[in-house]
Design an enzyme around this catalytic site. Structure first.
Site, short mmCIF file in Angstrom:
data_model
loop_
_atom_site.label_atom_id
_atom_site.label_comp_id
_atom_site.label_asym_id
_atom_site.label_seq_id
_atom_site.Cartn_x
_atom_site.Cartn_y
_atom_site.Cartn_z
CE LYS A 169 -3.93 -2.25 2.21
NZ LYS A 169 -4.73 -2.54 3.40
CD GLN A 227 -3.67 -4.24 6.51
OE1 GLN A 227 -3.72 -3.20 5.86
NE2 GLN A 227 -4.16 -5.38 6.04
CG ASP A 285 -9.67 0.63 5.29
OD1 ASP A 285 -9.46 0.08 4.20
OD2 ASP A 285 -8.93 0.47 6.28
N1 GUN Z 1 -7.30 -6.31 6.21
C1 GUN Z 1 -7.71 -7.03 5.15
N2 GUN Z 1 -8.28 -6.22 4.22
C2 GUN Z 1 -8.22 -4.97 4.72
C3 GUN Z 1 -8.61 -3.70 4.22
O1 GUN Z 1 -9.18 -3.56 3.12
N3 GUN Z 1 -8.37 -2.64 5.03
C4 GUN Z 1 -7.78 -2.78 6.24
N4 GUN Z 1 -7.59 -1.68 6.97
N5 GUN Z 1 -7.39 -3.94 6.74
C5 GUN Z 1 -7.61 -5.03 5.98
#
Ligand code: GUN
Length: 286
Positions: free
Chosen positions: A50, A94, A117
């Site tokens: 990311k 995350q 998100d």
């Molecule tokens: N863990 C797995 N997928 C995601 C996501 O799309 N966002 C976040 N913050 N954590 C995740």
């Protein structure tokens, strides 16, 4: 007949380029703060991907890596600081978080205008009301991939396998907004195979390797496989990634299917960049 393979990597690359061009043309300086608590190896890889993608798109990113024994209070204090930081347009915590931390409390502490998100209750609520909001990245990516194959989804039967807050529920909302007739199936659903067999669009997000069999796929269906499961491969002598759908079998019936890897995964990151850019644009316009 064999299905069209929907190339998520290529579509995500295109989207990332579009975002990078817009960021440059509008002289934006979007900033994404990513918080990683603990040492989950998969999360470490996702977070690295990311932040690297942010830099490639001309965005700033900051990774806050916290130890696995971080308290909820410590995490809340960091989020409060980032909420107040004018250089930070997007905040991503995350998931999953360690068990001493209540995930919903943390998600609710993020400023909804920085919630790239789309997990905050305000944004999840706005999505369910059909109001403008940050749309969660993976569900947004799923919809872009479906629309690569078919623009008009009106009246189609869509089946979402899985009812998570991250994927299942929001993707079901988006399919409903696209005028599909939507069913959500989950671990307590009776006769999932039959539910699948009537679906024109199938989104599988249950995290069970190759759970969906080829003969569960309706001929001509669009199949979106969100699963990323690591399985032993004795022949290769190392693990390999498979989706929630038995892809080879399913592609004999489906009109189009996403591969794993290279399907939904890259789209999640591209949509995160798009949401972060939108957050910066909204703040710039205020
Ligand atoms: N863990 C797995 N997928 C995601 C996501 O799309 N966002 C976040 N913050 N954590 C995740």
């Amino acid at each position: 007949m064999s299905a069209q393979i929907i190339d998520g990597s290529a579509i995500a690359k295109r989207l990332r380029q579009e975002v990078a061009e817009k960021v440059k043309a509008r002289r934006l300086s979007p900033g994404l703060a990513v918080i990683l608590v603990g040492e989950n190896p998969a999360s470490q890889v996702y977070v690295n991907n990311k932040t690297r993608a942010c830099e490639e798109a001309g965005m700033k990113s900051w990774t806050h890596t916290l130890p696995a024994d971080t308290t909820q209070q410590q995490l809340l204090e960091l989020i409060a600081k980032l909420n107040d930081d004018k250089a930070v347009h997007g905040i991503l915590v995350q998931l999953p978080l360690p068990s001493q931390i209540d995930t919903q409390t943390i998600i609710s502490a993020v400023d909804p205008t920085k919630d790239v998100d789309g997990f905050h209750p305000v944004n999840a609520g706005r999505l369910s009301l059909g109001l403008p909001t940050f749309i969660s990245c993976t569900p947004q990516g799923c919809m872009i991939l479906i629309r690569e194959v078919k623009k008009d989804l009106s009246g189609k039967k869509a089946l979402v396998l899985g009812r998570s807050n991250i994927v299942g529920k929001p993707v079901a909302q988006l399919l409903l907004q696209a005028d599909c007739t939507v069913t959500i199936a989950h671990s307590k659903t009776q006769n999932i195979a039959e539910e699948c067999r009537s679906a024109d669009i199938l989104v599988a997000a249950i995290g069970k390797p190759e759970f969906v069999k080829g003969d569960w796929i309706k001929p001509g269906a669009i199949v979106i496989d969100v699963g990323i499961n690591r399985v032993e491969d004795k022949a290769r002598g190392k693990p390999r990634l498979v989706g929630d759908v038995a892809c080879l079998e399913a592609s004999k019936n489906a009109a189009a299917i996403t591969p794993v890897p290279g399907g939904v995964g890259p789209m999640t990151i591209a949509c995160l960049l798009r949401n972060t850019m939108q957050a910066a644009m909204q703040i710039a316009s205020n």
